[in-house]
Write an enzyme that holds these catalytic residues in place. Sequence first.
Site, PDB file in Angstrom:
ATOM      1  CE1 TYR A 184     -31.016  48.599  61.358  1.00  0.00           C
ATOM      2  CE2 TYR A 184     -28.667  49.077  61.527  1.00  0.00           C
ATOM      3  CZ  TYR A 184     -29.843  48.654  62.109  1.00  0.00           C
ATOM      4  OH  TYR A 184     -29.864  48.295  63.438  1.00  0.00           O
ATOM      5  CG  ASP A 225     -26.975  56.761  58.894  1.00  0.00           C
ATOM      6  OD1 ASP A 225     -25.823  56.782  59.367  1.00  0.00           O
ATOM      7  OD2 ASP A 225     -27.843  55.932  59.234  1.00  0.00           O
ATOM      8  CE  LYS A 244     -21.940  49.746  61.536  1.00  0.00           C
ATOM      9  NZ  LYS A 244     -23.193  50.143  60.964  1.00  0.00           N
TER      10      LYS A 244
HETATM   11  C1  LIG Z   1     -24.614  50.347  61.665  1.00  0.00           C
HETATM   12  C2  LIG Z   1     -25.471  51.449  61.191  1.00  0.00           C
HETATM   13  C3  LIG Z   1     -26.322  52.177  62.058  1.00  0.00           C
HETATM   14  C4  LIG Z   1     -26.526  51.762  63.487  1.00  0.00           C
HETATM   15  O1  LIG Z   1     -25.370  51.856  64.255  1.00  0.00           O
HETATM   16  P1  LIG Z   1     -25.249  50.989  65.608  1.00  0.00           P
HETATM   17  O2  LIG Z   1     -23.974  51.452  66.220  1.00  0.00           O
HETATM   18  O3  LIG Z   1     -25.258  49.564  65.192  1.00  0.00           O
HETATM   19  O4  LIG Z   1     -26.436  51.318  66.438  1.00  0.00           O
HETATM   20  C5  LIG Z   1     -26.970  53.281  61.564  1.00  0.00           C
HETATM   21  N1  LIG Z   1     -26.830  53.679  60.289  1.00  0.00           N
HETATM   22  C6  LIG Z   1     -26.037  53.004  59.426  1.00  0.00           C
HETATM   23  C7  LIG Z   1     -25.889  53.506  58.025  1.00  0.00           C
HETATM   24  C8  LIG Z   1     -25.366  51.860  59.838  1.00  0.00           C
HETATM   25  O5  LIG Z   1     -24.625  51.162  58.964  1.00  0.00           O
END
Ligand SMILES: *Cc1c(COP(=O)(O)O)cnc(C)c1O
Length: 427
Positions: free
Chosen positions: A142, A237, A265
């Site tokens: 994701y 990411d 986060k």
């Molecule tokens: C949570 C998440 C996102 C998106 O971040 P948001 O602050 O919810 O937009 C992108 N990449 C990874 C790996 C994530 O866990």
Amino acid sequence: MGRSEDLMARALECIPGGVNSPVRAYGSVGMTPRFIAHADGSHIYDVDGTDYIDYILSWGPMINGHNNQRVLNKVIEACQKGMSYGAPTEIEVEMAEFMTSRIPHIDMVRMVNSGTEAVMSAIRTARGFTGREKIIKFSGCYHGHSDCLLVDAGSGLMTAGVPGSAGVPAGCTKDTLTATYNDLDSVESLFEANKGEIACLIVEPVAANMGVVLPDPGFLQGLREICTREGALLIFDEVITGFRLAFGGAAELTGVTPDMVTYGKIIGGGMPVGAYGGRKEIMSMVAPLGPVYQAGTLSGNPVAMAAGLEQLKILTENPNFYTELAAKGEKLYGTIDSLLKQYQVPCTMNHIGSLGCVFFTPDQVKNYEDAKKADTAAFTKYFRYMLEHGVHLAPSQFEAMFLSVTHTDQDIDNTLNLVEDYLKGMK
Ligand SMILES: *Cc1c(COP(=O)(O)O)cnc(C)c1O
């Protein structure tokens, strides 16, 4: 009927699905989410006053526990000076210096407001830098909800049972190619079939949105070699893994150096913050220095920076921070793993550091196809048992458990006792 049920009934009338982010709804476990009143350290309390040990931690950000006093004080101080100016501030410079001086693969960094924005902007920058349009991602990873990345995108969508999203034009995803996690051959074939057209490959260096899936030894190194050979950028990411597996994230832990990194986060200390960074020549593409446009009215917001910077400072002060956190992970997840074997239940435990996931499948989980074999009905029973006994887990088989430094031995022992009682019943 508790107050959560009352609030959910009201919320359903005026908020789609009653929640402001789909993973918060308890649809897949057939329950009503607990509405939260307050939290402290490792514990979270719902509107009926029920106390839970929290393993969601706002989906990762609260690595120092809820209500950290130092972060709180910085936020209050910042608020008293004004909430937002739309003009540069000293704390943004401090934040960027703090990161670039400690993370060797980041020369320059740009602040945004979420992980979604960070990834979306990093992809645009990679395309601008390479002059190429196609991107590779892995199924089950994701990367936020921007159009071109909503392809086989893991947890939220898996739980909803949809492969992608309505409302995304085919044109937006036609340049998104999907490979299989832990399968370098699947990556080689995509590069082969799209010679000279791939701008970047983006990967969660430890996948944590299809449950927790670890990279096989050599997998990330293999991606590094392929990207270098093909002139494509490697983007890690690290929205979950950054500042969690090590200060420098999975890159520091594995020794594999990406060209660009995205954060979210933890970096906001609980406030809405994201960031993307990388080598100077790449980040020099970003406006106003370069031709890749990216902007944000509230980006680098002084209150959010105050929270985030203080959180990052705390993470660097204790040289044993990450070994101590990993020891908690070993105690919790390692013991669950032993219990699964002792009671011979058909489950698999994947874990690394403070991240863990109990998969309700007896087989190894190394990619999205493996994860999808999990028995979600069996997960639901376990989830309900844990919630009813005071443990707040993510309401989906395909999410990680998160630990903070405030989780005590008592919290972990209580959780382990519950898990053991549950497993005895499963046999
Ligand atoms: C949570 C998440 C996102 C998106 O971040 P948001 O602050 O919810 O937009 C992108 N990449 C990874 C790996 C994530 O866990």
